[in-house]
Enzyme design. Structure first.
Site, PDB file in Angstrom:
ATOM      1  N   HIS A   1       0.799  -1.223   0.000  1.00  0.00           N
ATOM      2  CA  HIS A   1       0.000   0.000   0.000  1.00  0.00           C
ATOM      3  C   HIS A   1       0.834   1.276   0.000  1.00  0.00           C
ATOM      4  O   HIS A   1       0.315   2.355  -0.291  1.00  0.00           O
ATOM      5  CB  HIS A   1      -0.931   0.007   1.217  1.00  0.00           C
ATOM      6  CG  HIS A   1      -2.055  -0.973   1.111  1.00  0.00           C
ATOM      7  ND1 HIS A   1      -3.315  -0.619   0.680  1.00  0.00           N
ATOM      8  CD2 HIS A   1      -2.110  -2.305   1.372  1.00  0.00           C
ATOM      9  CE1 HIS A   1      -4.097  -1.681   0.687  1.00  0.00           C
ATOM     10  NE2 HIS A   1      -3.390  -2.721   1.093  1.00  0.00           N
TER      11      HIS A   1
ATOM     12  N   ASP B   1       3.910   9.520  -1.002  1.00  0.00           N
ATOM     13  CA  ASP B   1       2.724   8.762  -0.601  1.00  0.00           C
ATOM     14  C   ASP B   1       2.440   7.678  -1.633  1.00  0.00           C
ATOM     15  O   ASP B   1       2.589   7.912  -2.840  1.00  0.00           O
ATOM     16  CB  ASP B   1       1.502   9.687  -0.500  1.00  0.00           C
ATOM     17  CG  ASP B   1       0.732   9.499   0.800  1.00  0.00           C
ATOM     18  OD1 ASP B   1       0.833   8.407   1.386  1.00  0.00           O
ATOM     19  OD2 ASP B   1       0.049  10.440   1.235  1.00  0.00           O
TER      20      ASP B   1
END
Length: 473
Positions: free
Chosen positions: A156, A364
């Site tokens: 993720h 991110d």
């Protein structure tokens, strides 16, 4: 239909409301509920000499299996290696990376413990989907114990470039762990490129078209699966917020002023000090916005026991105080800084009311706040998303104002542009972003990964099949 087995550090309780659990937990629970399956993970509890067997219970078509951990194993695994080593590495913060062999051994010990506890619950034709950096070695441990079924892994967070990844003393061992999965999913094509470059250049693996990899006697596939949100639910929440008490309270507090918003977990990867500095620079360099715009930053506390996070909190409090001290009027506080989480419906109301969404992480994997902000907008009068080019979402949300989070003056200029952007341009940019948000939802992401994991051994042959003499050139 084969049973789906999900493994994650965090397991959403069947009693946990969707608005609290978050989009990923809801999507995984939905996938399990539709086809029936097992959700296996940490219970959130520790005890000395914990039992090998997990606590198992059933809710609807989903079986939950929760495992306790030894306190020292949990510390070494979670705070030590996962979040003290892998998290800063994958977010390019090498100055914050710590590597201790005891933590590395604890990380592997927990993965071995999970594999031993999970194996008796598995059926030969199960599809096992492992989530995130806490459990990269899990497939290898399951293979050692004899499980030959399909196992997929989704990462993720970002995958670092080879130059950064090589800073990790255990770099080769972790990629060897990944090779025991059938399918490895990453957020973006850049992440895929980084991992495949490492495999081909550093450990001399074979790369075939479509991301198929040959490493030693194993083969697996690496591909990008950019995660989405529950767009329909977020649009619905935003529409329902119109005219409700929370929206009225927010409007009354703003007294007609424009709102800019940021929502980030309090983490050093999110670029919060730079965001605060950029807002201060906006008021300094573009004085016409003084007393006319309010910035709200929601930053729920995260890992508050860790010294780096404590230091970040102090830094933000000092920066926020300095900005308000320099620019505030008796009837206007420019920066609102909140250290607590809000329900999804409340966030949807805040997003919809704001003219500017400011999402500026230093790095991110994806950043779903960016997509939530887009989904919450009024199509007739949408806000503008100011987005870091280093968020995975930047690859998809082309209608955003992309910024470099290390360029404070550049971010301030982008905020000014967003605040002054004509309606027609705002609508065009929003439509571009919303088309992507509606097309690539969390449900599409979930189904695509499961479908491709289901079919991956049809391409490769039986699990554990080798390259033989047919290596790709």
């Amino acid at each position: 239909m084969a049973r789906l087995v999900i493994v994650s550090n965090r397991v959403a309780s069947p009693k946990e409301r969707a608005a609290k659990a978050g989009g990923l937990a809801v999507a995984l629970r939905e996938a399990l509920s539709q086809r029936g399956g097992l959700w296996f993970g940490w219970s959130g509890e520790t005890e000395v000499n914990p039992p090998e067997a997990p606590k198992v219970f059933r809710s609807g078509r989903v079986t939950y299996a929760l495992l306790n951990l030894d306190p020292e194993d949990q510390r070494a695994h979670y705070a030590g290696y996962a979040n003290g080593t892998l998290w800063p590495l994958c977010h390019y913060r090498l100055g914050l990376l710590t590597f201790r062999r005891a933590d590395w051994e604890g990380y592997r010990r927990v993965n071995e413990h999970f594999a031993r506890a999970l194996l008796p619950l598995l059926k030969p034709d199960d599809i096992v989907w492992v989530h995130d950096y806490h459990f990269m070695p899990l497939a290898k441990e399951l293979r050692k114990l004899g499980f030959e079924g399909r196992i997929g892994y989704f990462h993720h967070i970002p995958w670092p470039t080879p130059e950064v990844y090589l800073s990790l003393p255990s770099h080769a061992a972790l990629v060897d762990d990944l090779s025991h999965y059938d399918l490895v999913g990453l957020q973006t094509e850049n992440d895929v490129r980084a991992l495949l470059t490492y495999i081909s250049s550093e450990i001399h693996g074979w790369i075939a078209p479509g991301g198929t990899v040959g490493l030693k006697d194993r083969r697996f596939r690496v591909a990008a699966y950019p995660i989405g949100i529950d767009a329909e639910a977020f649009v619905s929440d935003a529409k329902k917020s119109v005219g409700k008490d929370e929206e009225r309270r927010l409007n009354e507090s703003l007294a007609g002023r424009t709102l800019a918003v940021g929502v980030d977990r309090l983490d050093y990867s999110k670029g919060l000090p730079g965001k605060f500095a950029a807002f201060g620079e906006l008021l300094r360099s573009f004085p016409e916005h003084r007393s006319k715009v309010t910035m709200m930053q929601v930053a729920p506390l995260s890992r508050s026991e860790v010294s780096e996070y404590q230091a970040l909190r102090r830094e933000l409090e000092e920066l926020g105080g300095a900005i308000n001290g320099e620019f505030a009027e008796f009837d206007w506080v420019p920066l609102r800084y909140l250290n607590r989480p809000f329900q999804r419906a409340t966030l949807a109301a805040i997003y919809r009311r704001s003219r500017v969404g400011v999402v500026t992480p230093l790095r991110d994997g994806m950043n779903l706040v960016a997509k939530e902000y887009v989904a919450a907008q009024d199509p007739e009068d949408p806000g503008v998303l100011v987005l870091s080019r280093f968020a995975g979402a930047a690859d998809e949300l082309k209608g955003s104002l992309l910024v470099n989070p290390y360029d404070i003056e550049g971010m301030a200029a982008a905020m000014d542009r967003a605040l002054t952007m004509p309606l027609e341009e705002r609508q065009q940019r929003w439509r571009t972003n919303m088309d992507n948000v509606e097309t690539n939802t969390i449900h599409h992401w979930c189904q695509r990964f499961i479908d491709e994991l289901t079919n991956v051994t049809d391409q490769f042959g039986p699990a554990g099949d080798t390259w033989g003499n047919a290596r790709p050139q």
